[in-house]
Design an enzyme around this catalytic site. Structure first.
Site, PDB file in Angstrom:
ATOM      1  N   SER A  43      47.261 -40.878  -1.123  1.00  0.00           N
ATOM      2  CA  SER A  43      46.849 -41.007  -2.527  1.00  0.00           C
ATOM      3  C   SER A  43      47.987 -41.505  -3.422  1.00  0.00           C
ATOM      4  O   SER A  43      49.059 -40.888  -3.479  1.00  0.00           O
ATOM      5  CB  SER A  43      46.378 -39.632  -3.019  1.00  0.00           C
ATOM      6  OG  SER A  43      46.320 -39.591  -4.427  1.00  0.00           O
ATOM      7  N   GLY A  44      47.720 -42.573  -4.155  1.00  0.00           N
ATOM      8  CA  GLY A  44      48.712 -43.073  -5.115  1.00  0.00           C
ATOM      9  C   GLY A  44      48.971 -42.053  -6.213  1.00  0.00           C
ATOM     10  O   GLY A  44      50.123 -41.865  -6.642  1.00  0.00           O
ATOM     11  N   LEU A  45      47.903 -41.378  -6.626  1.00  0.00           N
ATOM     12  CA  LEU A  45      48.071 -40.331  -7.637  1.00  0.00           C
ATOM     13  C   LEU A  45      48.946 -39.211  -7.080  1.00  0.00           C
ATOM     14  O   LEU A  45      49.888 -38.747  -7.727  1.00  0.00           O
ATOM     15  CB  LEU A  45      46.703 -39.779  -8.058  1.00  0.00           C
ATOM     16  CG  LEU A  45      46.737 -38.543  -8.960  1.00  0.00           C
ATOM     17  CD1 LEU A  45      47.355 -38.860 -10.308  1.00  0.00           C
ATOM     18  CD2 LEU A  45      45.330 -37.974  -9.145  1.00  0.00           C
ATOM     19  N   ASP A  55      50.766 -42.252 -12.429  1.00  0.00           N
ATOM     20  CA  ASP A  55      50.155 -43.127 -11.402  1.00  0.00           C
ATOM     21  C   ASP A  55      49.785 -44.459 -12.069  1.00  0.00           C
ATOM     22  O   ASP A  55      48.633 -44.840 -12.143  1.00  0.00           O
ATOM     23  CB  ASP A  55      48.905 -42.419 -10.849  1.00  0.00           C
ATOM     24  CG  ASP A  55      48.166 -43.247  -9.810  1.00  0.00           C
ATOM     25  OD1 ASP A  55      48.802 -44.089  -9.157  1.00  0.00           O
ATOM     26  OD2 ASP A  55      46.941 -43.047  -9.667  1.00  0.00           O
ATOM     27  N   ASP A  82      46.140 -45.853  -0.035  1.00  0.00           N
ATOM     28  CA  ASP A  82      45.781 -46.325  -1.377  1.00  0.00           C
ATOM     29  C   ASP A  82      46.893 -47.283  -1.812  1.00  0.00           C
ATOM     30  O   ASP A  82      48.020 -46.853  -2.071  1.00  0.00           O
ATOM     31  CB  ASP A  82      45.709 -45.091  -2.289  1.00  0.00           C
ATOM     32  CG  ASP A  82      45.496 -45.434  -3.743  1.00  0.00           C
ATOM     33  OD1 ASP A  82      45.214 -46.606  -4.060  1.00  0.00           O
ATOM     34  OD2 ASP A  82      45.594 -44.497  -4.567  1.00  0.00           O
ATOM     35  N   ASP A  84      46.694 -49.457  -4.456  1.00  0.00           N
ATOM     36  CA  ASP A  84      46.499 -49.899  -5.848  1.00  0.00           C
ATOM     37  C   ASP A  84      45.995 -51.348  -5.896  1.00  0.00           C
ATOM     38  O   ASP A  84      45.010 -51.670  -5.277  1.00  0.00           O
ATOM     39  CB  ASP A  84      47.808 -49.723  -6.632  1.00  0.00           C
ATOM     40  CG  ASP A  84      48.181 -48.257  -6.808  1.00  0.00           C
ATOM     41  OD1 ASP A  84      47.344 -47.384  -6.508  1.00  0.00           O
ATOM     42  OD2 ASP A  84      49.300 -47.970  -7.246  1.00  0.00           O
ATOM     43  N   GLU A 111      42.330 -52.292  -5.014  1.00  0.00           N
ATOM     44  CA  GLU A 111      41.324 -52.140  -6.073  1.00  0.00           C
ATOM     45  C   GLU A 111      41.338 -53.348  -7.000  1.00  0.00           C
ATOM     46  O   GLU A 111      42.395 -53.980  -7.198  1.00  0.00           O
ATOM     47  CB  GLU A 111      41.580 -50.843  -6.855  1.00  0.00           C
ATOM     48  CG  GLU A 111      42.904 -50.767  -7.567  1.00  0.00           C
ATOM     49  CD  GLU A 111      43.308 -49.339  -7.934  1.00  0.00           C
ATOM     50  OE1 GLU A 111      43.197 -48.434  -7.076  1.00  0.00           O
ATOM     51  OE2 GLU A 111      43.743 -49.129  -9.083  1.00  0.00           O
ATOM     52  N   LYS A 117      48.509 -51.463 -12.768  1.00  0.00           N
ATOM     53  CA  LYS A 117      47.299 -50.668 -12.916  1.00  0.00           C
ATOM     54  C   LYS A 117      47.596 -49.307 -13.561  1.00  0.00           C
ATOM     55  O   LYS A 117      48.742 -48.854 -13.569  1.00  0.00           O
ATOM     56  CB  LYS A 117      46.646 -50.487 -11.555  1.00  0.00           C
ATOM     57  CG  LYS A 117      47.463 -49.627 -10.602  1.00  0.00           C
ATOM     58  CD  LYS A 117      46.762 -48.390 -10.260  1.00  0.00           C
ATOM     59  CE  LYS A 117      47.520 -47.116 -10.237  1.00  0.00           C
ATOM     60  NZ  LYS A 117      46.734 -46.021  -9.672  1.00  0.00           N
ATOM     61  N   ASN A 119      45.977 -45.189 -13.695  1.00  0.00           N
ATOM     62  CA  ASN A 119      45.072 -44.327 -12.933  1.00  0.00           C
ATOM     63  C   ASN A 119      43.658 -44.409 -13.510  1.00  0.00           C
ATOM     64  O   ASN A 119      43.468 -44.423 -14.716  1.00  0.00           O
ATOM     65  CB  ASN A 119      45.567 -42.875 -12.937  1.00  0.00           C
ATOM     66  CG  ASN A 119      44.641 -41.979 -12.121  1.00  0.00           C
ATOM     67  OD1 ASN A 119      43.717 -41.368 -12.633  1.00  0.00           O
ATOM     68  ND2 ASN A 119      44.862 -41.940 -10.826  1.00  0.00           N
ATOM     69  N   SER A 120      42.675 -44.460 -12.634  1.00  0.00           N
ATOM     70  CA  SER A 120      41.284 -44.693 -13.039  1.00  0.00           C
ATOM     71  C   SER A 120      40.678 -43.542 -13.827  1.00  0.00           C
ATOM     72  O   SER A 120      39.683 -43.727 -14.523  1.00  0.00           O
ATOM     73  CB  SER A 120      40.424 -44.933 -11.798  1.00  0.00           C
ATOM     74  OG  SER A 120      40.868 -46.047 -11.098  1.00  0.00           O
ATOM     75  N   ARG A 155      38.042 -51.935  -3.231  1.00  0.00           N
ATOM     76  CA  ARG A 155      37.611 -50.876  -4.171  1.00  0.00           C
ATOM     77  C   ARG A 155      37.140 -51.497  -5.484  1.00  0.00           C
ATOM     78  O   ARG A 155      37.866 -52.279  -6.094  1.00  0.00           O
ATOM     79  CB  ARG A 155      38.783 -49.922  -4.400  1.00  0.00           C
ATOM     80  CG  ARG A 155      38.628 -48.998  -5.592  1.00  0.00           C
ATOM     81  CD  ARG A 155      39.670 -47.910  -5.513  1.00  0.00           C
ATOM     82  NE  ARG A 155      39.986 -47.336  -6.785  1.00  0.00           N
ATOM     83  CZ  ARG A 155      40.862 -46.363  -6.958  1.00  0.00           C
ATOM     84  NH1 ARG A 155      41.509 -45.863  -5.921  1.00  0.00           N
ATOM     85  NH2 ARG A 155      41.119 -45.883  -8.164  1.00  0.00           N
ATOM     86  N   HIS A 186      34.056 -46.725  -7.108  1.00  0.00           N
ATOM     87  CA  HIS A 186      34.660 -45.611  -7.845  1.00  0.00           C
ATOM     88  C   HIS A 186      33.875 -45.336  -9.131  1.00  0.00           C
ATOM     89  O   HIS A 186      33.199 -46.222  -9.653  1.00  0.00           O
ATOM     90  CB  HIS A 186      36.126 -45.929  -8.161  1.00  0.00           C
ATOM     91  CG  HIS A 186      36.977 -44.723  -8.372  1.00  0.00           C
ATOM     92  ND1 HIS A 186      36.561 -43.451  -8.055  1.00  0.00           N
ATOM     93  CD2 HIS A 186      38.238 -44.574  -8.870  1.00  0.00           C
ATOM     94  CE1 HIS A 186      37.516 -42.584  -8.335  1.00  0.00           C
ATOM     95  NE2 HIS A 186      38.548 -43.242  -8.845  1.00  0.00           N
TER      96      HIS A 186
HETATM   97  C1  SPV Z   1      44.218 -41.810  -5.872  1.00  0.00           C
HETATM   98  O1  SPV Z   1      44.050 -40.760  -5.265  1.00  0.00           O
HETATM   99  O2  SPV Z   1      45.328 -42.248  -6.176  1.00  0.00           O
HETATM  100  C2  SPV Z   1      43.067 -42.630  -6.264  1.00  0.00           C
HETATM  101  C3  SPV Z   1      41.808 -41.987  -6.636  1.00  0.00           C
HETATM  102  O3  SPV Z   1      43.215 -43.832  -6.348  1.00  0.00           O
HETATM  103  S1  SPV Z   1      41.821 -41.839  -8.386  1.00  0.00           S
HETATM  104  O4  SPV Z   1      42.925 -40.984  -8.779  1.00  0.00           O
HETATM  105  O5  SPV Z   1      40.521 -41.256  -8.744  1.00  0.00           O
HETATM  106  O6  SPV Z   1      41.953 -43.174  -8.968  1.00  0.00           O
HETATM  107 MG    MG Z   2      45.145 -44.403  -6.555  1.00  0.00          MG
END
Ligand code: SPV
Ligand code: MG
Length: 277
Positions: A43-45, A55, A82, A84, A111, A117, A119-120, A155, A186
């Site tokens: 996970s990027g987050l 993130d 992930d 990004d 994505e 980017k 965080n979504s 994504r 997503h």
């Molecule tokens: C992550 O886990 O980094 C994701 C999912 O990309 S989210 O945080 O929902 O974008």
């Molecule tokens: Mg991410």
């Protein structure tokens, strides 16, 4: 079976739903494996949070890759990383695939947002990449891979950007046409209806479909499976659980000046040693 084939098998459609755990290092990866997950989501987050930075394209590709490598080395599970936006434009995507594949990572997810980017799930808005621009990235990724079974996931951020189901479907079709092996749709809706609707409407039942049920926790695995999803990524629950546990335990020590009542609540060192072996 190599890890790329394991990932392909886990995400393949056929009426089952596999589970991925979002993890951020070797230790969390091992705990996810012990807990019965099928796939690790680098996970990027989570990785950004482990450095206490946003993130928001702050860490470098190498920092993300090193974390993914630690997860991969610590377990027998396939890692879906992930990545990004692919860390820049198509040229960055080519190097990213080269480096992740060399490290033994089973697959990458890119994505359709523009670099840098955000965080979504945060408050800020973010521009989406053009369909053609993102297809170029996918074609580049597929051309760069050296092994046939390396997985590239596309994504779609249409719902995050406030777009329509029609746009999401148009993008999904275009990304598959460009070579994507799977589609991640997503959403940050609270009820998950747009995700379930997308799953039921998208005609490509041969292409693996992935959801990230973070903001719609009431949608369960069975509902996702019935809507055609083959992988659910629980992207940040391990991270959030660890934050709660660390806060509670450390506050207990500063409050009580002793760990005697805490000892029964936290992992014994024996368990730590076992996780390291
Ligand atoms: C992550 O886990 O980094 C994701 C999912 O990309 S989210 O945080 O929902 O974008
Ligand atoms: Mg991410």
């Amino acid at each position: 079976m190599n890890k790329r084939s394991l990932l392909r098998e886990a995400i393949s459609r056929g009426g089952k739903l596999s589970l991925a755990a979002g993890v951020h290092d070797g230790l969390s990866a091992r705990i996810a494996q012990d807990s019965g997950f099928h796939v690790l989501w680098a996970s990027g987050l989570g990785i950004s949070a482990s450095y206490a930075v946003p993130d928001d394209s702050i860490l470098t590709m190498t920092e993300f890759l090193n974390a993914a490598r630690a997860m991969n080395d610590a377990t027998d599970l396939p890692v879906l990383a992930d990545c990004d936006t692919g860390f820049g434009d198509a040229q960055n995507v080519a190097r990213m695939v080269d480096q992740y594949e060399r490290a033994g990572i089973a697959g990458v997810c890119i994505e359709d947002k523009v670099f840098p980017k955000r965080n979504s799930l945060g408050d800020g808005s973010q521009d989406q990449e053009t369909v053609e621009g993102f297809c170029t990235k996918i074609r580049t990724a597929k051309k760069a891979q050296q092994t046939d079974d390396f997985v590239v996931v596309a994504r779609i951020e249409t719902f995050i950007a406030g777009g329509s189901k029609e746009d999401a479907i148009r993008r999904a079709d275009a990304y598959v046409e460009a070579g994507a092996d799977a589609v991640l749709i997503h959403s940050k809706s609270r009820d998950g209806r747009e995700i379930l609707d997308f799953g039921r409407s998208w005609q490509r039942t041969d292409v693996p479909l992935i959801a990230v049920p973070t903001t719609y926790p009431d949608v369960d695995a069975e509902q996702l499976r019935a809507a055609g999803f083959s992988l659910a990524i629980y992207a940040n629950q391990a991270l959030r659980a660890s934050i709660t546990a660390m806060r509670q335990s450390l506050a207990h020590i500063t409050r009580h000046g002793s760990t005697s009542e805490l000892e029964g609540e936290i992992a014994e060192l024996r368990e730590v040693f076992q996780l390291q072996s």
